[in-house]
Design a protein around this motif. Structure first.
Motif, PDB file in Angstrom:
ATOM      1  N   THR A   1       0.832  -1.204   0.000  1.00 10.73           N
ATOM      2  CA  THR A   1       0.000   0.000   0.000  1.00 10.73           C
ATOM      3  C   THR A   1       0.862   1.247   0.000  1.00 10.73           C
ATOM      4  OG1 THR A   1      -1.730  -1.145   1.217  1.00 10.73           O
ATOM      5  CG2 THR A   1      -1.781   1.256   1.262  1.00 10.73           C
ATOM      6  N   VAL A   2       1.871   1.260   0.865  1.00  7.24           N
ATOM      7  CA  VAL A   2       2.701   2.467   0.980  1.00  7.24           C
ATOM      8  C   VAL A   2       3.491   2.702  -0.312  1.00  7.24           C
ATOM      9  CG1 VAL A   2       4.670   3.480   2.182  1.00  7.24           C
ATOM     10  CG2 VAL A   2       2.829   2.402   3.478  1.00  7.24           C
ATOM     11  N   VAL A   3       4.069   1.615  -0.868  1.00 11.71           N
ATOM     12  CA  VAL A   3       4.823   1.773  -2.117  1.00 11.71           C
ATOM     13  C   VAL A   3       3.889   2.258  -3.229  1.00 11.71           C
ATOM     14  CG1 VAL A   3       6.141   0.573  -3.898  1.00 11.71           C
ATOM     15  CG2 VAL A   3       6.585   0.103  -1.492  1.00 11.71           C
TER      16      VAL A   3
ATOM     17  N   GLY B   1       1.733   6.345  -6.837  1.00  7.40           N
ATOM     18  CA  GLY B   1       0.517   7.009  -7.324  1.00  7.40           C
ATOM     19  C   GLY B   1       0.533   8.501  -7.053  1.00  7.40           C
ATOM     20  N   ALA B   2       0.937   8.881  -5.829  1.00  9.91           N
ATOM     21  CA  ALA B   2       0.943  10.298  -5.482  1.00  9.91           C
ATOM     22  C   ALA B   2       1.983  11.039  -6.323  1.00  9.91           C
ATOM     23  CB  ALA B   2       1.236  10.473  -3.996  1.00  9.91           C
ATOM     24  N   GLY B   3       3.167  10.435  -6.488  1.00  7.77           N
ATOM     25  CA  GLY B   3       4.207  11.069  -7.302  1.00  7.77           C
ATOM     26  C   GLY B   3       3.751  11.245  -8.737  1.00  7.77           C
ATOM     27  N   LEU B   4       3.149  10.179  -9.295  1.00  5.36           N
ATOM     28  CA  LEU B   4       2.653  10.235 -10.664  1.00  5.36           C
ATOM     29  C   LEU B   4       1.559  11.294 -10.780  1.00  5.36           C
ATOM     30  CD1 LEU B   4       2.834   8.707 -13.424  1.00  5.36           C
ATOM     31  CD2 LEU B   4       0.850   7.394 -12.661  1.00  5.36           C
ATOM     32  N   GLY B   5       0.665  11.327  -9.780  1.00  2.53           N
ATOM     33  CA  GLY B   5      -0.433  12.301  -9.795  1.00  2.53           C
ATOM     34  C   GLY B   5       0.088  13.729  -9.806  1.00  2.53           C
ATOM     35  N   VAL B   6       1.087  14.009  -8.971  1.00  2.00           N
ATOM     36  CA  VAL B   6       1.637  15.372  -8.912  1.00  2.00           C
ATOM     37  C   VAL B   6       2.295  15.721 -10.246  1.00  2.00           C
ATOM     38  CG1 VAL B   6       3.377  16.825  -7.811  1.00  2.00           C
ATOM     39  CG2 VAL B   6       1.919  15.370  -6.410  1.00  2.00           C
ATOM     40  N   LEU B   7       3.067  14.779 -10.799  1.00  2.00           N
ATOM     41  CA  LEU B   7       3.749  15.057 -12.071  1.00  2.00           C
ATOM     42  C   LEU B   7       2.734  15.311 -13.188  1.00  2.00           C
ATOM     43  CD1 LEU B   7       6.759  12.558 -12.086  1.00  2.00           C
ATOM     44  CD2 LEU B   7       6.752  15.028 -11.659  1.00  2.00           C
ATOM     45  N   LEU B   8       1.688  14.467 -13.240  1.00  2.00           N
ATOM     46  CA  LEU B   8       0.670  14.666 -14.277  1.00  2.00           C
ATOM     47  C   LEU B   8      -0.001  16.025 -14.108  1.00  2.00           C
ATOM     48  CD1 LEU B   8      -1.097  11.191 -14.631  1.00  2.00           C
ATOM     49  CD2 LEU B   8       0.234  12.425 -16.347  1.00  2.00           C
ATOM     50  N   ALA B   9      -0.293  16.401 -12.855  1.00  2.00           N
ATOM     51  CA  ALA B   9      -0.960  17.682 -12.617  1.00  2.00           C
ATOM     52  C   ALA B   9      -0.058  18.833 -13.058  1.00  2.00           C
ATOM     53  CB  ALA B   9      -1.316  17.824 -11.138  1.00  2.00           C
ATOM     54  N   ILE B  10       1.241  18.743 -12.769  1.00  2.00           N
ATOM     55  CA  ILE B  10       2.165  19.800 -13.203  1.00  2.00           C
ATOM     56  C   ILE B  10       2.174  19.881 -14.734  1.00  2.00           C
ATOM     57  CG2 ILE B  10       4.612  20.430 -13.320  1.00  2.00           C
ATOM     58  CD1 ILE B  10       4.894  19.336 -10.467  1.00  2.00           C
TER      59      ILE B  10
ATOM     60  N   LEU C   1      -5.163   3.169  -8.580  1.00  2.00           N
ATOM     61  CA  LEU C   1      -6.329   3.757  -7.926  1.00  2.00           C
ATOM     62  C   LEU C   1      -5.994   5.091  -7.254  1.00  2.00           C
ATOM     63  CD1 LEU C   1      -8.428   0.980  -6.185  1.00  2.00           C
ATOM     64  CD2 LEU C   1      -8.737   2.082  -8.384  1.00  2.00           C
ATOM     65  N   SER C   2      -4.746   5.268  -6.825  1.00  2.00           N
ATOM     66  CA  SER C   2      -4.470   6.432  -5.977  1.00  2.00           C
ATOM     67  C   SER C   2      -3.980   7.655  -6.740  1.00  2.00           C
ATOM     68  CB  SER C   2      -3.468   6.072  -4.875  1.00  2.00           C
ATOM     69  OG  SER C   2      -2.257   5.650  -5.449  1.00  2.00           O
ATOM     70  N   PHE C   3      -3.557   7.493  -8.009  1.00  2.00           N
ATOM     71  CA  PHE C   3      -3.043   8.699  -8.688  1.00  2.00           C
ATOM     72  C   PHE C   3      -4.166   9.659  -9.019  1.00  2.00           C
ATOM     73  CE2 PHE C   3      -4.093   9.040 -13.213  1.00  2.00           C
ATOM     74  CZ  PHE C   3      -4.737   7.828 -13.439  1.00  2.00           C
ATOM     75  N   PHE C   4      -5.383   9.126  -9.230  1.00  2.00           N
ATOM     76  CA  PHE C   4      -6.452   9.953  -9.761  1.00  2.00           C
ATOM     77  C   PHE C   4      -6.881  11.093  -8.830  1.00  2.00           C
ATOM     78  CE2 PHE C   4     -10.992  10.709 -10.744  1.00  2.00           C
ATOM     79  CZ  PHE C   4     -10.810  11.262 -11.996  1.00  2.00           C
TER      80      PHE C   4
ATOM     81  N   ALA D   1      -6.421   5.805   1.130  1.00  2.00           N
ATOM     82  CA  ALA D   1      -7.490   4.820   1.319  1.00  2.00           C
ATOM     83  C   ALA D   1      -7.687   4.012   0.043  1.00  2.00           C
ATOM     84  CB  ALA D   1      -8.780   5.523   1.720  1.00  2.00           C
ATOM     85  N   ALA D   2      -7.638   4.707  -1.115  1.00  2.00           N
ATOM     86  CA  ALA D   2      -7.774   4.009  -2.401  1.00  2.00           C
ATOM     87  C   ALA D   2      -6.614   3.042  -2.614  1.00  2.00           C
ATOM     88  CB  ALA D   2      -7.835   5.021  -3.540  1.00  2.00           C
ATOM     89  N   SER D   3      -5.417   3.429  -2.159  1.00  2.00           N
ATOM     90  CA  SER D   3      -4.249   2.554  -2.286  1.00  2.00           C
ATOM     91  C   SER D   3      -4.477   1.235  -1.563  1.00  2.00           C
ATOM     92  CB  SER D   3      -3.013   3.217  -1.667  1.00  2.00           C
ATOM     93  OG  SER D   3      -2.482   4.161  -2.530  1.00  2.00           O
ATOM     94  N   LEU D   4      -5.047   1.333  -0.362  1.00  2.00           N
ATOM     95  CA  LEU D   4      -5.284   0.131   0.436  1.00  2.00           C
ATOM     96  C   LEU D   4      -6.264  -0.792  -0.283  1.00  2.00           C
ATOM     97  CD1 LEU D   4      -4.741  -1.374   3.042  1.00  2.00           C
ATOM     98  CD2 LEU D   4      -6.635  -0.132   4.086  1.00  2.00           C
ATOM     99  N   VAL D   5      -7.339  -0.215  -0.808  1.00  2.00           N
ATOM    100  CA  VAL D   5      -8.317  -1.014  -1.559  1.00  2.00           C
ATOM    101  C   VAL D   5      -7.629  -1.676  -2.749  1.00  2.00           C
ATOM    102  CG1 VAL D   5     -10.397  -0.909  -2.973  1.00  2.00           C
ATOM    103  CG2 VAL D   5     -10.268   0.414  -0.855  1.00  2.00           C
ATOM    104  N   GLY D   6      -6.813  -0.909  -3.471  1.00  2.00           N
ATOM    105  CA  GLY D   6      -6.121  -1.442  -4.637  1.00  2.00           C
ATOM    106  C   GLY D   6      -5.218  -2.606  -4.275  1.00  2.00           C
ATOM    107  N   THR D   7      -4.480  -2.481  -3.184  1.00  2.00           N
ATOM    108  CA  THR D   7      -3.586  -3.557  -2.763  1.00  2.00           C
ATOM    109  C   THR D   7      -4.377  -4.819  -2.429  1.00  2.00           C
ATOM    110  OG1 THR D   7      -2.095  -1.923  -1.864  1.00  2.00           O
ATOM    111  CG2 THR D   7      -1.773  -4.182  -1.144  1.00  2.00           C
ATOM    112  N   ILE D   8      -5.477  -4.646  -1.686  1.00  2.00           N
ATOM    113  CA  ILE D   8      -6.266  -5.814  -1.281  1.00  2.00           C
ATOM    114  C   ILE D   8      -6.846  -6.515  -2.516  1.00  2.00           C
ATOM    115  CG2 ILE D   8      -8.403  -6.499  -0.115  1.00  2.00           C
ATOM    116  CD1 ILE D   8      -7.641  -4.451   2.064  1.00  2.00           C
TER     117      ILE D   8
END
Lengths: 269, 330
Positions: free
Chosen positions: B138-140, B145-154, B207-210, B263-270
């Motif tokens: 989940t953490v990885v 996801g967060a890094g990708l999300g920020v880069l895409l937003a930039i 799930l978490s980048f969006f 939270a989405a990351s956790l769902v995705g991992t499971i």
């Protein structure tokens, strides 16, 4: 138009020169003439106020000088360059109506911001921040955050920020418009003292007649639709101006002439 | 200083004032759960009572199929006792789930021969072992996801082509059911030789980048025309505008979306753990459902819920620290 104020010795070279300046905005409702045939030359060390009702183009003219708007006709030079070149040469500091301090930076950090962007060394940044904060009487507030300061103090910090990189020209767009009368009086006094000490050329937009008369060596009266200059008044007031100069007959006479000019511009409506 | 004291005081009363309603809601949920256990388990309870020779109405299992669960409860009120303690219940009682959680954590690690006390490594049957597997993926996945999300937003904020093209694809990506795409990602990556944590982390990142993209695009665009003009008067380049203005201004938006993203990351991992079956809370849930061990499903479910709560709290803690470092008003 060329006569210099009495207080300044020999005719100074003109710093800002506008010739037959036109600016037309294309809007959804068709073209709007924001400026028509504006001719003005501002000499070094002048304090020039622009006064007029909203829509008269006073802010637009200031933005043209700053290179934030592109005129559609005529010529405009700042320090002998085009406004865009002058902007890139960091010829002016611009003070907006809102202080616009970043809430996540301290007062010192906010004043340092343009210096960081312009690549000054750390030691020089610190030295300049201390110097300009002292100039606007905010020494000791360097570590405070903007929300800990009053509106007047925030505006002083934003003036310090505009002064930090030593531009010769200071452009101010209704900087005290949002402040109450008492604070505004005190800041006007301080601004005069600051102008006297630094010898900057100041362009100052306002819609307050007493403010314009009190501060300026020249008052440019403008009127709307289309935005144009209707009168340019040379102030005979001395450079040294205590607040109670506003009760003298000379002051009242200039204020009267400004009011007349504004009224004349309004006949068109 | 008085202002600060007042706020501290108010915060104290808020915590105190909140505790009672929260406890009341939790108590009500548990009460409802205990009530629901009876009709959920009534058929199995009656069958075993019948096997032991008791008289139940109706007397045969076939006849009981025709009667609703709630009606059965009222026809056999004297037999409902074992509902809360039966072994293979459809819906286990809260205390049974609690016992399972205890047995598969503390008891398993401390007292069992597979536990960490005996062997020095976590038991592969303990929830702690599976929880750590899920947590690390989940953490990885969240970080990717967060890094990708920020880069895409930039990219979206700075590039017109990306502004027009990326967002529709990002939205489409979220309309595909993750249960459908997760096994494909696992299989494709497996064929490419990637196994273990990474495939699950990628599903989790999917799930978490969006939410991060959406929040950061909004956040990076908060500086108004005046602030951008001001930057222009200093001849600031795009990089300076981004670092000194857009990114700091977007921090509140970033944290709001990070809370959703984790939270989405956790769902995705499971979900990613379901087809792999090599450990993790998702694997525990699926194994529980294979063997009809509902207590295990519920225990894994509570472990996942607890993990989500802790993760969101951790993001909130970092947020509070960051906002304080950025001169936020107390």
């Amino acid at each position: 138009m060329t006569a210099a104020p009495a207080a300044v010795a020999d005719s100074p070279p003109s710093v800002i020169e506008a010739r037959a300046l036109d600016l037309v905005f294309e809007t959804g409702d068709g073209p709007v003439q924001a400026l028509r045939d504006v001719n003005l030359s501002i000499g070094k060390g002048d304090f020039v106020s622009f006064i007029g009702p909203s829509g008269c183009g006073k802010t637009t003219f200031l933005r043209c000088i700053a290179g934030l708007e592109m005129p559609t006709g005529g010529t405009l030079s700042v320090n002998g360059m085009t406004p865009d070149e002058a902007r890139r040469a960091r010829a002016y500091g611009y003070v907006f109506q809102a202080a616009g301090l970043y809430p996540w930076r301290t007062i010192g950090g906010n004043v340092r911001l343009p210096l960081e962007i312009m690549g000054f060394s750390r030691a020089e940044q610190a030295e300049r921040v201390a110097r300009v904060l002292d100039l606007v009487d905010l020494a000791g507030f360097e570590k405070k955050y903007p929300w800990q300061l009053s509106g007047g103090m925030q505006q002083r910090a934003s003036i310090a920020r505009a002064l930090a990189f030593d531009a010769d020209i200071l452009l101010m767009d209704e900087p005290f418009g949002a402040l109450d009368e008492i604070v505004r009086d005190r800041l006007n006094e301080e601004l005069l003292r600051l102008w006297d000490r630094t010898g900057k050329t100041i362009g100052f937009v306002t819609h307050s007649i007493p403010e314009a008369v009190y501060l300026s060596t020249r008052i440019v009266v403008m009127s709307p639709r289309p935005g144009r200059i209707t009168d340019v008044i040379e102030s005979p007031l001395p450079r040294e101006r205590p607040l109670d100069i506003r009760d003298t007959p000379e002051f009242i006479e200039i204020a009267h002439r400004v009011r007349e000019g504004l009224r004349a511009g309004h006949v068109d409506d | 200083m008085r202002v600060f004291e007042d706020q501290g005081h108010r915060r104290g009363t808020v915590v105190k004032g909140r505790l009672l309603p929260v406890l009341a809601v939790v108590a009500a949920l548990f009460a409802l759960w205990y009530v629901a256990v009876v009709p959920m388990n009534i058929r199995e309870v009656l069958s075993s009572a019948e096997r032991e020779g008791a008289v139940v109405t109706p007397s045969s299992a076939v006849e009981r199929q025709q009667v609703g669960r709630i009606a059965l409860v009222f026809m056999n009120l004297e037999h409902i006792g074992p509902s809360w303690s039966s072994d293979r219940s459809r819906l286990p009682s809260p205390h049974q789930v609690a016992r399972e959680i205890w047995a598969s954590t503390w008891d398993e690690e401390v007292n069992s021969r597979r536990g960490i006390v005996q062997t020095g490594s976590l038991s592969n049957r303990s929830l702690i072992h599976h929880g750590i597997i899920t947590l690390s993926a989940t953490v990885v996945g969240f970080l990717i996801g967060a890094g990708l999300g920020v880069l895409l937003a930039i990219g979206i904020v700075h590039n017109r082509a990306m502004d027009m093209s990326v967002m529709p694809w990002a939205i489409v990506s979220q309309t595909i059911p993750i249960v459908a795409i997760a096994p494909m990602i696992i299989v494709v990556l497996n064929a490419a030789g990637v196994q273990g944590l990474l495939p699950k982390a990628i599903i989790s990142a999917y799930l978490s980048f969006f939410p991060v993209v959406v929040g950061m695009v909004k956040g990076l665009r908060t500086p108004d025309a005046m602030q951008l003009d001001q930057m222009k008067t200093w001849s600031a380049g795009q990089g300076a505008v981004l670092w000194k203005l857009r990114l700091p201004a977007s921090v509140p938006y970033l944290f709001a979306s990070l809370k959703i993203a984790i939270a989405a990351s956790l769902v995705g991992t499971i979900v990613g753990e379901l087809p792999v079956q090599r450990g993790g809370l998702g694997a525990r849930m699926l194994a529980g459902s294979y063997y009809g061990n509902t207590e295990q499903i519920w225990a894994a479910l509570f472990a996942a819920a607890l993990m989500a709560a802790v993760l969101i709290w951790a993001v909130g803690w970092i947020e509070r620290r960051t906002m304080r470092a950025m001169g936020g008003q107390p």
